[in-house]
Motif scaffolding. Sequence first.
Motif, mmCIF file in Angstrom:
data_model
loop_
_atom_site.group_PDB
_atom_site.id
_atom_site.type_symbol
_atom_site.label_atom_id
_atom_site.label_comp_id
_atom_site.label_asym_id
_atom_site.label_seq_id
_atom_site.Cartn_x
_atom_site.Cartn_y
_atom_site.Cartn_z
ATOM 1 N N TYR A 16 60.338 50.618 40.226
ATOM 2 C CA TYR A 16 60.940 51.941 40.137
ATOM 3 C C TYR A 16 60.897 52.644 41.497
ATOM 4 N N LEU A 17 59.743 52.575 42.169
ATOM 5 C CA LEU A 17 59.626 53.215 43.473
ATOM 6 C C LEU A 17 60.568 52.583 44.497
ATOM 7 N N GLU A 18 60.823 51.275 44.305
ATOM 8 C CA GLU A 18 61.764 50.612 45.204
ATOM 9 C C GLU A 18 63.159 51.211 45.067
ATOM 10 N N THR A 19 63.540 51.560 43.844
ATOM 11 C CA THR A 19 64.867 52.160 43.639
ATOM 12 C C THR A 19 64.903 53.609 44.116
ATOM 13 N N LYS A 20 63.700 54.204 44.327
ATOM 14 C CA LYS A 20 63.618 55.610 44.724
ATOM 15 C C LYS A 20 63.327 55.774 46.218
ATOM 16 N N ARG A 21 63.534 54.707 47.009
ATOM 17 C CA ARG A 21 63.229 54.796 48.439
ATOM 18 C C ARG A 21 64.018 55.917 49.116
ATOM 19 N N GLU A 22 65.306 55.970 48.798
ATOM 20 C CA GLU A 22 66.132 56.999 49.445
ATOM 21 C C GLU A 22 65.697 58.400 49.021
ATOM 22 N N VAL A 23 65.331 58.560 47.738
ATOM 23 C CA VAL A 23 64.899 59.870 47.245
ATOM 24 C C VAL A 23 63.611 60.298 47.929
ATOM 25 N N ILE A 24 62.632 59.362 48.008
ATOM 26 C CA ILE A 24 61.354 59.684 48.647
ATOM 27 C C ILE A 24 61.570 59.997 50.117
ATOM 28 N N ALA A 25 62.451 59.213 50.762
ATOM 29 C CA ALA A 25 62.749 59.465 52.181
ATOM 30 C C ALA A 25 63.353 60.860 52.359
ATOM 31 N N SER A 26 64.219 61.238 51.442
ATOM 32 C CA SER A 26 64.833 62.574 51.521
ATOM 33 C C SER A 26 63.776 63.652 51.349
ATOM 34 N N PHE A 27 62.856 63.470 50.375
ATOM 35 C CA PHE A 27 61.770 64.439 50.188
ATOM 36 C C PHE A 27 60.995 64.640 51.490
ATOM 37 N N PRO A 34 49.952 51.353 43.253
ATOM 38 C CA PRO A 34 51.335 51.422 43.773
ATOM 39 C C PRO A 34 51.778 52.841 44.083
ATOM 40 N N LEU A 35 51.294 53.836 43.337
ATOM 41 C CA LEU A 35 51.659 55.216 43.641
ATOM 42 C C LEU A 35 51.028 55.654 44.959
ATOM 43 N N GLY A 36 49.786 55.198 45.196
ATOM 44 C CA GLY A 36 49.100 55.592 46.428
ATOM 45 C C GLY A 36 49.774 55.056 47.668
ATOM 46 N N ARG A 37 50.435 53.904 47.580
ATOM 47 C CA ARG A 37 51.118 53.324 48.742
ATOM 48 C C ARG A 37 52.279 54.196 49.225
ATOM 49 N N ALA A 38 52.817 54.981 48.286
ATOM 50 C CA ALA A 38 53.960 55.831 48.669
ATOM 51 C C ALA A 38 53.517 57.178 49.235
ATOM 52 N N PHE A 57 62.350 52.404 54.055
ATOM 53 C CA PHE A 57 63.600 51.650 54.094
ATOM 54 C C PHE A 57 63.353 50.186 54.426
ATOM 55 N N ARG A 58 62.311 49.910 55.216
ATOM 56 C CA ARG A 58 61.994 48.527 55.578
ATOM 57 C C ARG A 58 61.226 47.814 54.484
ATOM 58 N N ASP A 59 60.723 48.528 53.506
ATOM 59 C CA ASP A 59 59.802 47.959 52.519
ATOM 60 C C ASP A 59 60.394 46.772 51.790
ATOM 61 N N ILE A 60 61.729 46.778 51.592
ATOM 62 C CA ILE A 60 62.358 45.677 50.868
ATOM 63 C C ILE A 60 62.285 44.373 51.658
ATOM 64 N N VAL A 61 62.145 44.482 52.969
ATOM 65 C CA VAL A 61 62.084 43.294 53.808
ATOM 66 C C VAL A 61 60.642 42.866 54.040
ATOM 67 N N THR A 62 59.770 43.851 54.317
ATOM 68 C CA THR A 62 58.400 43.523 54.671
ATOM 69 C C THR A 62 57.563 43.151 53.485
ATOM 70 N N GLY A 63 57.946 43.548 52.297
ATOM 71 C CA GLY A 63 57.156 43.246 51.102
ATOM 72 C C GLY A 63 56.112 44.289 50.804
ATOM 73 N N GLY A 64 55.909 45.267 51.707
ATOM 74 C CA GLY A 64 55.007 46.360 51.416
ATOM 75 C C GLY A 64 53.576 45.934 51.155
ATOM 76 N N THR A 65 52.951 45.252 52.117
ATOM 77 C CA THR A 65 51.594 44.761 51.911
ATOM 78 C C THR A 65 50.529 45.753 52.336
ATOM 79 N N LYS A 66 50.894 46.883 52.911
ATOM 80 C CA LYS A 66 49.909 47.851 53.385
ATOM 81 C C LYS A 66 49.134 48.446 52.219
#
Length: 860
Positions: free
Chosen positions: A299-310, A389-393, A402-411
């Motif tokens: 779900y958060l992956e689909t909300k990347r643009e929304v979170i970025a806008s926030f 997963p919520l804490g990562r955002a 925006f890069r998360d889809i490529v990097t896999g978001g391991t942080k």
Amino acid sequence: MSGFVAGTGRAGQQTFRLAARFALRELRGGLRGFYIFIACIALGVAAIAGVTSVSRALTEGISREGQAILGGDLSFRLIHREADEDELTYLQDLGSVSRVATMRAMARLPEAGDQALVELKAVDGAYPLYGTVDLTSGMSLEDALAQKHGLWGAVADPALLARLDLAVGDTVSLGRGTVRIADTIAVEPDKLAGGMEFGPRLMISDAALPSTDLVQPGSLVRWHYRVRMDPAPSLERLEGVVEDARGAQPDAGWRVRSRANASPGLQRSIDRFAQFLTLVGLTALVVGGVGVANAIRAYLETKREVIASFKCMGATGGFVFQVYLVQMLILALIGIAIGLAVGALIPFAAAAALAGVLPVKLAASIYPGELALGLVYGLLTALAFALWPLGRAHDVPPTALFRDIVTGGTKLPRKRYLAATAVTVAVLAAIAVTLAHDTRMAGIYIAASAGAFVLLVLVARLIMAVARRLPTVRSTELRLAIANIHRPGALTPSVVLSLGLGLSLLVALALIDGNLRRELTATIADKAPSFFFVDIQSHERDAFEALLKAEAADAELQSVPMLRGRIVSLNGIASEDFVPAQEGSGWVLRGDRGITYDASLPKNSKLVEGDWWPQDYAGVPLVSFDAEAATDLGLTIGDEITVNVLGREITAEIANLRDVEWQSLAINFVMVFSPNTFAGAPHAHLMTLGWAEDVPAESELALLKTVSNSYPTVTAIRVKDAISQVNDLVAQLAWAIRGASSITLIASVLVLAGALAAGHRSRIYDAVILKTLGATRTRLILAYGLEYAILGLTTALFALVAGGLAAWYVVTQIMDGSFVLMPVTAAGAALVALVLTVGFGLIGTWRILGEKPAPVLRNL
């Protein structure tokens, strides 16, 4: 933009309210993508709330029918002997008294040569004090048991008639007497109070008992005196009477129970089974938690643009966290509400479905406390798996999102979220252990589940690492499958986690069941004697032994004196107040135990500490105690044990400890006393007979017929029949446990389906690009099928190892049995994993391959 800035106090409240408004607005689009999330939470909550509610309904049912189950407000039980005049007078002063005698005996058809072990029950005219005995024909119990035409009447369980091919009106030999089957039993109100039964019920009048000649000095007969108090006393009053009875008749040695604990054995079984099912439900929630984490990540992956806008508009990471935490809590509460609704209905459904199966009526109702427990478990599980997963955002910059889809978001998320996750998991485990009936077993279960979860994460990473380092293969399909296993955003962790726990649990249960069956049908059956002969009178012992030697010259005989006694105190502490060091051998203190005396170390025992007494020992009473039971109870050499035998309290000193080979089913006792302890006490003898090699069943049955006709008062138990009955019981229990544990597998399937669905977005891009480059549908299906097959097989392999280790620990360390790995179980686990992963994977793949390339390519 100040509304986006996190603060404390009033400002913090305003920020949270704003975050809640944003969360509710985003949920206006519907729940698409969260159905698996809701289903996982609902399933686990329903399991926990339903199981605990059914357990409560059973407990309440036993409590409501306590008087009928017990047969009175109070029950006083004696072994070997009847109450004397003073004891009977004391009981009669309490209220109306009914006397019932129970024992095991042989019901015989001398002409046909058939016989069956029965649970004999002799009742007086006052029986039952509560409830009614319903007979199939509607006849009254008094008429059915009356003496007519020189024969006493009897009523029987229909199973006895089926076993001996009898009909109402036929006669059957019982001891040295004969009774006529007047009717069959439809309802026996106090059946549960008798505990485990090895044969069908046969009920006669106590006036008919002397004619059978079954009651002899030392015979294993239990005398139950039930008391009905008028007016009906409160539970507090009953507790006072129980304490007074022990003080007023300290030497009686009777076991006193009130209607508050009418069936303690059944209650313990209910508590343990409910604990197991609650832990299974918790495991289902943990497995479902993986689905929660998957759903939130997707779900958060689909909300990347929304979170970025926030964040571009000044929102803090805390605000973003609050928005999606509120959404998660709302969704979790929807799932919890569904689960609680289903859980609340389960007791009513169980009461209707089990009305003709259970011996007690469920008190079906809505139990708020049990539902609240499901609510707490559901919320804590949702939080435990959502915080990460919520804490990562929280503080990832828009460019990284925006890069998360490529990097896999391991942080990793911030430490505060890691700590919050750890605290939530710890609270969840603490509640599960604290509320458990057996805290030790609950702790082991929780630790094993946590260990399996961590191992599954490591296994998933190991699979990806191995796939990454494999040499390049020639097959295009296999090369693509291997690449899909280790690429960023791969399904490997989700698939391994979702299936691993459920399959591991089922493998462990199947292996435990299989090893128990093997132990019963193979190991124990090979070592066990063929027959137990009980209630052999001292004056008949030599002649009985001579008969066995004549009829079975090549068989091995073993004979020991046998009494029954109850431990009343240990080192001066009453058994009711004694707290064992460990819970494993608490059964030694409950009820009466078989005891014996011997001048020599018993054949099936090994001395591990202390010395055996001399052959001509004549000092203070000594006792040899089972070493394992002594360890569990915290007893050592020199401690004192007081037992009540035949109304006498005897205190003996522990002289030595010995290992007992219980698995052989040979003659074994927890306590063996020095011979001088029971000098002059009336007692019967116990004998076993067994052949070194298998003999035909016809030979065993012929011997049984000869013995029963020659010595009708001796009870003969054929061990193979007893093992078969126990085996059937284990099989029924195993199916019930497997059925309940399938909840975990259902949760695994839901999570697997959700994980695969979450990965469809990236798979669509892959499939479109590959099809554009010339890949055929067949090649893509084969590649994806190979990927899912590899993941399924590796998960099954892990489940086999983890489940096998868990089963090994339970069988060898807790049950003290022997363990073997069963290949059929391994093949079954592999097949289940393959079917689920390949099946769900290919269903999703077929949908992916049906996507039109043009819309996808335009959005690249």
